[in-house]
Design an enzyme around this catalytic site. Structure first.
Site, PDB file in Angstrom:
ATOM      1  N   LYS A  44       0.088   3.693  -2.208  1.00  8.08           N
ATOM      2  CA  LYS A  44      -0.799   4.699  -2.802  1.00  8.08           C
ATOM      3  C   LYS A  44      -0.026   5.498  -3.842  1.00  8.08           C
ATOM      4  O   LYS A  44       0.071   6.724  -3.785  1.00  8.08           O
ATOM      5  CB  LYS A  44      -1.404   5.606  -1.724  1.00  8.08           C
ATOM      6  CG  LYS A  44      -2.299   4.838  -0.746  1.00  8.08           C
ATOM      7  CD  LYS A  44      -3.055   5.738   0.195  1.00  8.08           C
ATOM      8  CE  LYS A  44      -3.972   4.946   1.113  1.00  8.08           C
ATOM      9  NZ  LYS A  44      -3.267   4.126   2.125  1.00  8.08           N
ATOM     10  N   GLN A  82     -11.622   2.484  13.043  1.00  7.36           N
ATOM     11  CA  GLN A  82     -12.341   3.602  12.411  1.00  7.36           C
ATOM     12  C   GLN A  82     -13.860   3.489  12.583  1.00  7.36           C
ATOM     13  O   GLN A  82     -14.603   4.320  12.068  1.00  7.36           O
ATOM     14  CB  GLN A  82     -11.963   3.716  10.936  1.00  7.36           C
ATOM     15  CG  GLN A  82     -10.488   4.064  10.721  1.00  7.36           C
ATOM     16  CD  GLN A  82     -10.129   4.175   9.252  1.00  7.36           C
ATOM     17  OE1 GLN A  82     -10.789   4.884   8.482  1.00  7.36           O
ATOM     18  NE2 GLN A  82      -9.071   3.483   8.851  1.00  7.36           N
ATOM     19  N   ALA A  92     -17.134  -5.550  10.512  1.00  5.46           N
ATOM     20  CA  ALA A  92     -16.968  -6.444   9.352  1.00  5.46           C
ATOM     21  C   ALA A  92     -18.319  -6.774   8.738  1.00  5.46           C
ATOM     22  O   ALA A  92     -18.462  -6.848   7.508  1.00  5.46           O
ATOM     23  CB  ALA A  92     -16.240  -7.717   9.780  1.00  5.46           C
ATOM     24  N   ASP A 111       0.850  -1.192   0.000  1.00  7.79           N
ATOM     25  CA  ASP A 111       0.000   0.000   0.000  1.00  7.79           C
ATOM     26  C   ASP A 111       0.887   1.245   0.000  1.00  7.79           C
ATOM     27  O   ASP A 111       1.143   1.828   1.044  1.00  7.79           O
ATOM     28  CB  ASP A 111      -0.908  -0.036   1.237  1.00  7.79           C
ATOM     29  CG  ASP A 111      -1.760   1.222   1.360  1.00  7.79           C
ATOM     30  OD1 ASP A 111      -1.795   2.020   0.405  1.00  7.79           O
ATOM     31  OD2 ASP A 111      -2.395   1.392   2.425  1.00  7.79           O
TER      32      ASP A 111
HETATM   33  O1  O7M Z   1      -7.810  -0.485  10.796  1.00  9.59           O
HETATM   34  P1  O7M Z   1      -6.917   0.732  10.818  1.00  9.59           P
HETATM   35  O2  O7M Z   1      -7.680   2.005  10.820  1.00  9.59           O
HETATM   36  O3  O7M Z   1      -5.877   0.670  11.881  1.00  9.59           O
HETATM   37  O4  O7M Z   1      -6.061   0.685   9.470  1.00  9.59           O
HETATM   38  C1  O7M Z   1      -6.656   0.860   8.227  1.00  9.59           C
HETATM   39  C2  O7M Z   1      -5.634   0.673   7.138  1.00  9.59           C
HETATM   40  O5  O7M Z   1      -6.246   0.887   5.888  1.00  9.59           O
HETATM   41  C3  O7M Z   1      -4.454   1.632   7.220  1.00  9.59           C
HETATM   42  O6  O7M Z   1      -3.305   0.975   6.707  1.00  9.59           O
HETATM   43  C4  O7M Z   1      -4.865   2.754   6.295  1.00  9.59           C
HETATM   44  O7  O7M Z   1      -3.756   3.409   5.734  1.00  9.59           O
HETATM   45  C5  O7M Z   1      -5.650   1.994   5.221  1.00  9.59           C
HETATM   46  N1  O7M Z   1      -6.704   2.746   4.532  1.00  9.59           N
HETATM   47  C6  O7M Z   1      -7.678   3.397   5.238  1.00  9.59           C
HETATM   48  O8  O7M Z   1      -7.759   3.303   6.468  1.00  9.59           O
HETATM   49  N2  O7M Z   1      -8.603   4.149   4.573  1.00  9.59           N
HETATM   50  C7  O7M Z   1      -8.618   4.266   3.224  1.00  9.59           C
HETATM   51  O9  O7M Z   1      -9.495   4.920   2.690  1.00  9.59           O
HETATM   52  C8  O7M Z   1      -7.661   3.587   2.478  1.00  9.59           C
HETATM   53  C9  O7M Z   1      -6.754   2.779   3.138  1.00  9.59           C
HETATM   54  C10 O7M Z   1      -5.964   1.925   2.328  1.00  9.59           C
HETATM   55  O10 O7M Z   1      -5.610   0.818   2.631  1.00  9.59           O
HETATM   56  O11 O7M Z   1      -5.697   2.388   1.112  1.00  9.59           O
HETATM   57  C11 O7M Z   1      -5.122   1.537   0.211  1.00  9.59           C
END
Ligand code: O7M
Length: 211
Positions: free
Chosen positions: A60, A173, A177, A58
């Site tokens: 991005k 967040q 699930a 990831d």
């Molecule tokens: O469960 P968390 O919040 O601790 O982690 C969520 C993970 O998903 C974390 O690695 C974020 O960077 C990623 N993520 C999001 O939380 N929101 C998004 O909209 C997109 C991502 C993501 O994975 O994008 C590829």
């Protein structure tokens, strides 16, 4: 029913590997990104992949096509199975990520709408839908869409059809699930697993809740 993907955002190699080893039996993939790779180095991808769990990178990715290709090539050479990129730099940049992924036998996922509150600011008003159409046109393997907004996931599913959706936002967040597991192919869970007192038990519980 969906797969379970651990977002392994730990910031030490040893901690990350201990969590990866203990949770691996319950996971379908591990997503790594800047927090882990900037602390442990990209070689951690190969170490995790050696556990038998596919690694999703990831980063991005969001640059000009040539730079995107250079980034993606490194990711796949390091042992990752998939790359996540942004759509906003444009069709050609997105295509560069998809082509690198497919040359290496991997997959490319496109961020189409984000899960945090601010994700509704710029990914709204038809932007996410346009990104989905770009992802389909570029031949991407799937998209990222927010578990925090299940109705939006359903709307984006209507555009991308059978392509995969991986969905973050479950646990820390606030989403569950169960909110999206019938709509998506993979639920992404980070802190609710890797900061749990017993990450393996948490992973086991989330795996059950995804099914
Ligand atoms: O469960 P968390 O919040 O601790 O982690 C969520 C993970 O998903 C974390 O690695 C974020 O960077 C990623 N993520 C999001 O939380 N929101 C998004 O909209 C997109 C991502 C993501 O994975 O994008 C590829």
């Amino acid at each position: 029913m969906s797969a379970l993907i651990l977002a392994l955002d730990a910031t030490s190699r040893d901690e990350a590997m201990a969590i990866a080893e203990s949770t691996a039996p319950y996971l379908d993939a591990i997503k790594i990104g800047y927090p882990l790779v900037l602390s442990a180095g990209l070689s951690v991808a190969g170490e995790i992949a050696a556990l038998g769990v596919p690694v999703i990178a990831d980063f991005k990715v969001a640059d000009i096509p040539n730079t995107n290709t250079l980034i993606c090539d490194q990711v796949f050479k390091a042992g990752c199975s998939a790359i996540i990129c942004h759509a906003f730099p444009g069709r050609d940049s997105l295509l560069a990520c998809v082509e690198s992924a497919h040359v290496h036998g991997g997959e490319c996922f496109v961020v189409c709408e984000m899960s945090h509150p601010g994700g509704a600011e710029w990914f709204s008003g038809g932007v996410a839908e346009a990104f989905c159409r770009m992802a389909v046109a570029a031949g991407a393997d799937g998209i990222i869409a927010p578990a925090t907004r299940p109705a939006r996931v359903a709307a984006l599913r209507a555009i991308i059809g059978g392509k995969k959706i991986y969905s973050p936002g479950v646990g820390a967040q606030g989403a569950a699930a169960e909110d999206v597991k019938e709509l998506v192919d993979g639920v992404i869970v980070g802190r609710a697993i890797y900061t749990a007192a017993d990450p393996a038990a948490a992973a086991k519980e989330y795996a059950q809740r995804c099914r």
